[in-house]
Design an enzyme around this catalytic site. Structure first.
Site, short mmCIF file in Angstrom:
data_model
loop_
_atom_site.label_atom_id
_atom_site.label_comp_id
_atom_site.label_asym_id
_atom_site.label_seq_id
_atom_site.Cartn_x
_atom_site.Cartn_y
_atom_site.Cartn_z
N ASP A 67 54.49 65.63 -28.28
CA ASP A 67 54.51 66.74 -27.33
C ASP A 67 54.26 68.07 -28.03
OD1 ASP A 67 56.91 66.69 -28.72
OD2 ASP A 67 58.14 66.21 -26.99
N ASP A 136 69.84 65.65 -22.06
CA ASP A 136 69.72 65.36 -20.62
C ASP A 136 69.00 64.04 -20.37
OD1 ASP A 136 67.11 65.97 -21.30
OD2 ASP A 136 66.86 67.57 -19.83
N HIS A 138 66.10 63.15 -21.78
CA HIS A 138 64.64 63.19 -21.89
C HIS A 138 64.17 62.46 -23.14
CE1 HIS A 138 64.76 67.32 -24.10
NE2 HIS A 138 64.25 66.47 -24.95
N GLU A 143 61.21 65.27 -18.72
CA GLU A 143 62.51 65.70 -18.20
C GLU A 143 62.91 64.83 -17.01
OE1 GLU A 143 64.28 67.52 -19.89
OE2 GLU A 143 63.51 69.52 -20.33
C1 GLP Z 1 62.92 67.96 -28.24
C2 GLP Z 1 61.76 67.00 -28.44
C3 GLP Z 1 62.18 65.56 -28.31
C4 GLP Z 1 63.44 65.31 -29.12
C5 GLP Z 1 64.55 66.19 -28.61
C6 GLP Z 1 65.86 65.97 -29.34
O1 GLP Z 1 63.17 68.25 -26.94
N1 GLP Z 1 60.70 67.24 -27.54
O2 GLP Z 1 61.13 64.72 -28.76
O3 GLP Z 1 63.81 63.96 -29.03
O4 GLP Z 1 64.13 67.53 -28.82
O5 GLP Z 1 65.89 66.74 -30.50
P1 GLP Z 1 66.91 66.57 -31.67
O6 GLP Z 1 66.48 65.35 -32.39
O7 GLP Z 1 66.75 67.80 -32.50
O8 GLP Z 1 68.25 66.44 -31.06
#
Ligand code: GLP
Length: 260
Positions: A67, A136, A138, A143
Protein backbone atom coordinates in the site's frame (compact mmCIF):
# COMPACT_ATOMS: atom_id res chain seq x y z
CA UNK A 1 -4.88 -21.53 8.60
CA UNK A 2 -2.11 -22.33 11.03
CA UNK A 3 -1.79 -20.24 14.17
CA UNK A 4 1.64 -20.27 15.80
CA UNK A 5 2.28 -18.54 19.10
CA UNK A 6 5.94 -17.84 19.86
CA UNK A 7 7.56 -16.19 22.88
CA UNK A 8 8.46 -12.94 21.14
CA UNK A 9 9.08 -10.87 18.03
CA UNK A 10 12.63 -12.18 17.53
CA UNK A 11 11.44 -15.80 17.31
CA UNK A 12 8.67 -14.74 14.91
CA UNK A 13 11.22 -12.89 12.77
CA UNK A 14 13.42 -15.97 12.52
CA UNK A 15 10.56 -18.31 11.63
CA UNK A 16 9.18 -15.92 9.00
CA UNK A 17 12.71 -15.49 7.61
CA UNK A 18 12.97 -19.30 7.28
CA UNK A 19 9.83 -19.26 5.10
CA UNK A 20 11.22 -16.50 2.90
CA UNK A 21 14.64 -18.12 2.68
CA UNK A 22 13.04 -21.36 1.50
CA UNK A 23 11.10 -19.53 -1.23
CA UNK A 24 14.23 -17.63 -2.32
CA UNK A 25 16.17 -20.87 -2.61
CA UNK A 26 13.39 -22.92 -4.24
CA UNK A 27 12.17 -20.51 -6.91
CA UNK A 28 14.05 -19.22 -9.95
CA UNK A 29 12.13 -15.89 -9.88
CA UNK A 30 10.54 -15.50 -6.45
CA UNK A 31 8.02 -12.73 -5.84
CA UNK A 32 7.85 -11.35 -2.31
CA UNK A 33 4.99 -9.30 -0.88
CA UNK A 34 6.29 -6.71 1.57
CA UNK A 35 4.45 -4.85 4.33
CA UNK A 36 5.35 -1.66 6.13
CA UNK A 37 4.69 -0.88 9.79
CA UNK A 38 6.69 -1.74 12.90
CA UNK A 39 5.60 -5.39 13.12
CA UNK A 40 7.81 -6.81 10.32
CA UNK A 41 10.93 -4.92 11.49
CA UNK A 42 12.47 -7.90 13.38
CA UNK A 43 11.84 -10.08 10.30
CA UNK A 44 13.48 -7.51 8.03
CA UNK A 45 16.41 -7.22 10.45
CA UNK A 46 16.84 -11.00 10.29
CA UNK A 47 16.70 -11.04 6.46
CA UNK A 48 19.36 -8.31 6.33
CA UNK A 49 21.48 -10.28 8.80
CA UNK A 50 21.19 -13.48 6.74
CA UNK A 51 22.06 -11.55 3.58
CA UNK A 52 25.19 -10.06 5.18
CA UNK A 53 26.34 -12.95 7.33
CA UNK A 54 25.16 -15.97 5.34
CA UNK A 55 25.08 -14.67 1.78
CA UNK A 56 21.32 -15.11 1.38
CA UNK A 57 20.72 -13.56 -2.04
CA UNK A 58 17.70 -11.63 -3.26
CA UNK A 59 19.27 -10.88 -6.65
CA UNK A 60 16.74 -12.98 -8.54
CA UNK A 61 13.71 -11.81 -6.51
CA UNK A 62 11.08 -9.18 -7.13
CA UNK A 63 8.91 -7.53 -4.52
CA UNK A 64 5.60 -5.69 -4.32
CA UNK A 65 4.56 -3.53 -1.40
CA UNK A 66 1.00 -3.64 -0.09
CA UNK A 67 0.00 0.00 0.00
CA UNK A 68 0.94 3.69 -0.21
CA UNK A 69 -0.29 7.04 1.03
CA UNK A 70 -1.85 9.35 -1.53
CA UNK A 71 -0.51 12.85 -1.90
CA UNK A 72 2.70 12.83 0.14
CA UNK A 73 5.51 14.76 -1.59
CA UNK A 74 7.96 12.58 -3.59
CA UNK A 75 10.71 13.15 -1.00
CA UNK A 76 8.55 12.61 2.09
CA UNK A 77 10.30 10.12 4.43
CA UNK A 78 6.99 8.45 5.35
CA UNK A 79 6.08 7.43 1.82
CA UNK A 80 5.94 3.65 2.11
CA UNK A 81 8.25 3.37 -0.91
CA UNK A 82 10.90 5.22 1.15
CA UNK A 83 10.11 3.32 4.37
CA UNK A 84 10.60 -0.08 2.74
CA UNK A 85 13.86 1.05 1.08
CA UNK A 86 15.26 2.35 4.40
CA UNK A 87 14.06 -0.61 6.44
CA UNK A 88 14.85 -3.45 4.07
CA UNK A 89 15.54 -3.31 0.38
CA UNK A 90 18.47 -0.82 0.42
CA UNK A 91 20.31 -3.37 2.55
CA UNK A 92 19.80 -6.33 0.21
CA UNK A 93 21.02 -7.19 -3.29
CA UNK A 94 17.68 -6.77 -5.06
CA UNK A 95 18.01 -5.26 -8.53
CA UNK A 96 17.18 -1.52 -8.53
CA UNK A 97 13.83 -1.87 -10.34
CA UNK A 98 12.85 -5.10 -8.59
CA UNK A 99 10.75 -3.44 -5.89
CA UNK A 100 7.43 -1.93 -6.88
CA UNK A 101 4.73 -0.11 -4.97
CA UNK A 102 1.60 1.78 -5.90
CA UNK A 103 2.36 5.37 -6.88
CA UNK A 104 0.40 7.67 -4.57
CA UNK A 105 1.36 10.71 -6.68
CA UNK A 106 0.07 9.38 -10.00
CA UNK A 107 -1.92 11.96 -12.00
CA UNK A 108 -4.60 9.34 -12.65
CA UNK A 109 -4.95 7.39 -9.41
CA UNK A 110 -7.67 5.08 -10.69
CA UNK A 111 -5.50 4.06 -13.65
CA UNK A 112 -2.59 3.56 -11.24
CA UNK A 113 -4.65 1.10 -9.17
CA UNK A 114 -5.44 -0.97 -12.28
CA UNK A 115 -1.82 -0.79 -13.44
CA UNK A 116 -0.54 -2.02 -10.07
CA UNK A 117 -2.97 -4.92 -9.85
CA UNK A 118 -1.94 -5.98 -13.36
CA UNK A 119 1.77 -5.64 -12.56
CA UNK A 120 1.36 -8.23 -9.81
CA UNK A 121 -0.45 -10.57 -12.20
CA UNK A 122 2.22 -10.02 -14.87
CA UNK A 123 4.93 -10.94 -12.36
CA UNK A 124 3.20 -14.29 -11.86
CA UNK A 125 1.62 -13.41 -8.51
CA UNK A 126 3.11 -13.19 -5.04
CA UNK A 127 4.80 -16.31 -3.63
CA UNK A 128 4.87 -15.18 -0.02
CA UNK A 129 2.99 -12.18 1.31
CA UNK A 130 3.94 -10.61 4.64
CA UNK A 131 1.20 -8.67 6.38
CA UNK A 132 0.62 -6.98 9.70
CA UNK A 133 -2.73 -6.07 11.18
CA UNK A 134 -4.23 -2.74 12.19
CA UNK A 135 -5.85 -2.29 15.60
CA UNK A 136 -9.20 -1.94 13.77
CA UNK A 137 -8.66 -5.27 11.98
CA UNK A 138 -7.35 -3.79 8.75
CA UNK A 139 -4.85 -5.62 6.58
CA UNK A 140 -2.71 -3.55 4.21
CA UNK A 141 -5.00 -0.49 4.21
CA UNK A 142 -8.26 -2.40 3.76
CA UNK A 143 -10.37 -0.69 6.35
CA UNK A 144 -13.58 -2.14 7.86
CA UNK A 145 -16.24 -2.52 5.17
CA UNK A 146 -13.74 -3.55 2.49
CA UNK A 147 -15.11 -5.96 -0.08
CA UNK A 148 -13.76 -9.42 0.61
CA UNK A 149 -12.84 -9.79 -3.08
CA UNK A 150 -11.54 -6.24 -3.63
CA UNK A 151 -8.65 -5.42 -5.95
CA UNK A 152 -6.09 -2.60 -5.66
CA UNK A 153 -8.01 0.64 -5.19
CA UNK A 154 -8.28 3.93 -3.32
CA UNK A 155 -9.39 3.83 0.29
CA UNK A 156 -10.10 6.42 2.98
CA UNK A 157 -8.37 5.78 6.30
CA UNK A 158 -10.35 5.59 9.53
CA UNK A 159 -9.66 8.13 12.27
CA UNK A 160 -8.29 5.29 14.34
CA UNK A 161 -5.74 4.25 11.72
CA UNK A 162 -4.67 7.85 11.23
CA UNK A 163 -4.24 8.17 15.01
CA UNK A 164 -2.27 4.88 15.12
CA UNK A 165 0.03 6.07 12.33
CA UNK A 166 0.39 9.62 13.69
CA UNK A 167 3.54 8.52 15.52
CA UNK A 168 5.39 8.64 12.21
CA UNK A 169 4.22 12.19 11.43
CA UNK A 170 4.26 15.54 13.25
CA UNK A 171 0.60 14.99 14.20
CA UNK A 172 -2.53 13.03 13.20
CA UNK A 173 -3.65 15.77 10.79
CA UNK A 174 -0.51 15.23 8.73
CA UNK A 175 -1.41 11.58 8.09
CA UNK A 176 -2.97 11.46 4.63
CA UNK A 177 -6.65 10.61 4.53
CA UNK A 178 -6.39 8.60 1.32
CA UNK A 179 -4.30 5.63 0.28
CA UNK A 180 -3.87 3.10 -2.50
CA UNK A 181 -3.98 -0.45 -1.19
CA UNK A 182 -3.91 -3.93 -2.58
CA UNK A 183 -7.38 -5.37 -2.10
CA UNK A 184 -8.45 -8.32 0.00
CA UNK A 185 -8.88 -10.28 -3.23
CA UNK A 186 -5.32 -9.36 -4.24
CA UNK A 187 -3.97 -10.57 -0.90
CA UNK A 188 -6.02 -13.77 -1.16
CA UNK A 189 -4.29 -14.55 -4.47
CA UNK A 190 -0.85 -14.66 -2.83
CA UNK A 191 0.32 -18.27 -2.60
CA UNK A 192 1.34 -18.09 1.06
CA UNK A 193 0.14 -15.44 3.50
CA UNK A 194 2.21 -14.75 6.60
CA UNK A 195 0.14 -12.62 8.96
CA UNK A 196 2.18 -11.30 11.88
CA UNK A 197 0.94 -9.58 15.03
CA UNK A 198 2.82 -8.68 18.20
CA UNK A 199 1.89 -6.82 21.37
CA UNK A 200 -1.20 -6.54 23.56
CA UNK A 201 -2.69 -3.69 21.51
CA UNK A 202 -3.32 -6.16 18.67
CA UNK A 203 -4.98 -8.85 20.84
CA UNK A 204 -8.64 -7.82 20.20
CA UNK A 205 -8.09 -7.50 16.43
CA UNK A 206 -6.25 -10.85 16.37
CA UNK A 207 -9.12 -12.59 18.19
CA UNK A 208 -11.66 -11.19 15.71
CA UNK A 209 -9.41 -12.05 12.76
CA UNK A 210 -8.68 -15.64 13.71
CA UNK A 211 -11.74 -16.73 15.67
CA UNK A 212 -14.44 -14.23 14.75
CA UNK A 213 -16.73 -14.55 11.74
CA UNK A 214 -15.37 -13.90 8.26
CA UNK A 215 -16.61 -10.36 7.81
CA UNK A 216 -15.86 -7.16 5.94
CA UNK A 217 -16.07 -5.42 9.33
CA UNK A 218 -12.81 -7.20 10.22
CA UNK A 219 -10.94 -7.24 6.89
CA UNK A 220 -8.02 -9.31 8.20
CA UNK A 221 -10.50 -12.16 8.78
CA UNK A 222 -9.96 -13.03 5.08
CA UNK A 223 -7.01 -14.98 6.44
CA UNK A 224 -9.66 -17.65 7.15
CA UNK A 225 -10.38 -17.90 3.41
CA UNK A 226 -6.76 -18.11 2.33
CA UNK A 227 -5.72 -21.60 1.19
CA UNK A 228 -2.26 -21.30 2.80
CA UNK A 229 -2.09 -18.87 5.70
CA UNK A 230 0.24 -18.83 8.66
CA UNK A 231 -0.58 -16.52 11.57
CA UNK A 232 2.48 -15.73 13.68
CA UNK A 233 1.74 -14.22 17.10
CA UNK A 234 3.58 -13.40 20.27
CA UNK A 235 1.92 -14.31 23.58
CA UNK A 236 0.53 -10.81 24.13
CA UNK A 237 -1.16 -10.65 20.73
CA UNK A 238 -2.56 -14.17 21.23
CA UNK A 239 -3.91 -13.45 24.73
CA UNK A 240 -7.59 -13.23 23.74
CA UNK A 241 -7.72 -16.38 21.61
CA UNK A 242 -10.09 -19.08 22.80
CA UNK A 243 -8.26 -22.02 21.26
CA UNK A 244 -4.71 -21.06 22.24
CA UNK A 245 -4.05 -24.45 23.89
CA UNK A 246 -5.01 -26.27 20.72
CA UNK A 247 -2.77 -24.08 18.53
CA UNK A 248 0.12 -24.86 20.90
CA UNK A 249 -0.61 -28.61 20.65
CA UNK A 250 -0.65 -28.46 16.86
CA UNK A 251 2.65 -26.59 16.81
CA UNK A 252 4.28 -28.99 19.29
CA UNK A 253 3.06 -32.00 17.27
CA UNK A 254 4.05 -30.56 13.88
CA UNK A 255 5.64 -33.32 11.76
CA UNK A 256 9.21 -32.44 10.81
CA UNK A 257 8.50 -33.30 7.17
CA UNK A 258 5.78 -30.66 6.92
CA UNK A 259 7.17 -27.26 5.94
CA UNK A 260 5.30 -24.11 7.00
C1 GLP B 1 -0.36 0.36 8.52
C2 GLP B 1 -0.07 -0.51 7.31
C3 GLP B 1 -0.41 -1.96 7.56
C4 GLP B 1 0.16 -2.41 8.89
C5 GLP B 1 -0.43 -1.58 10.00
C6 GLP B 1 0.04 -2.00 11.37
O1 GLP B 1 -1.65 0.78 8.61
N1 GLP B 1 -0.76 -0.08 6.16
O2 GLP B 1 0.12 -2.75 6.51
O3 GLP B 1 -0.12 -3.76 9.10
O4 GLP B 1 -0.03 -0.24 9.76
O5 GLP B 1 1.25 -1.37 11.66
P1 GLP B 1 2.22 -1.76 12.83
O6 GLP B 1 2.88 -3.01 12.39
O7 GLP B 1 3.18 -0.62 12.93
O8 GLP B 1 1.39 -1.94 14.04
Amino acid sequence: MEVIVLPGAAEIGRLAADVIERVLKAQPAPVLGLATGSTPEPLYGELIRRHRAEGLSFAHARAFTLDEYVGLPEDHPQRYAAVIRRGLTDHLDLKPDAVQGPNGSAADLLAECLRYEQAIVDAGGVDVQIAGIGSDGHIAFNEPGSSLTSATRLKTLTKRTRADNARFFANADEVPQHVITQGLGTILRSRHLLLIATGAAKAPAVARTVEGPLAASCPASVVQLHPHATVLLDEAAAAQLEHGDYYAEVWAARPSWQPL
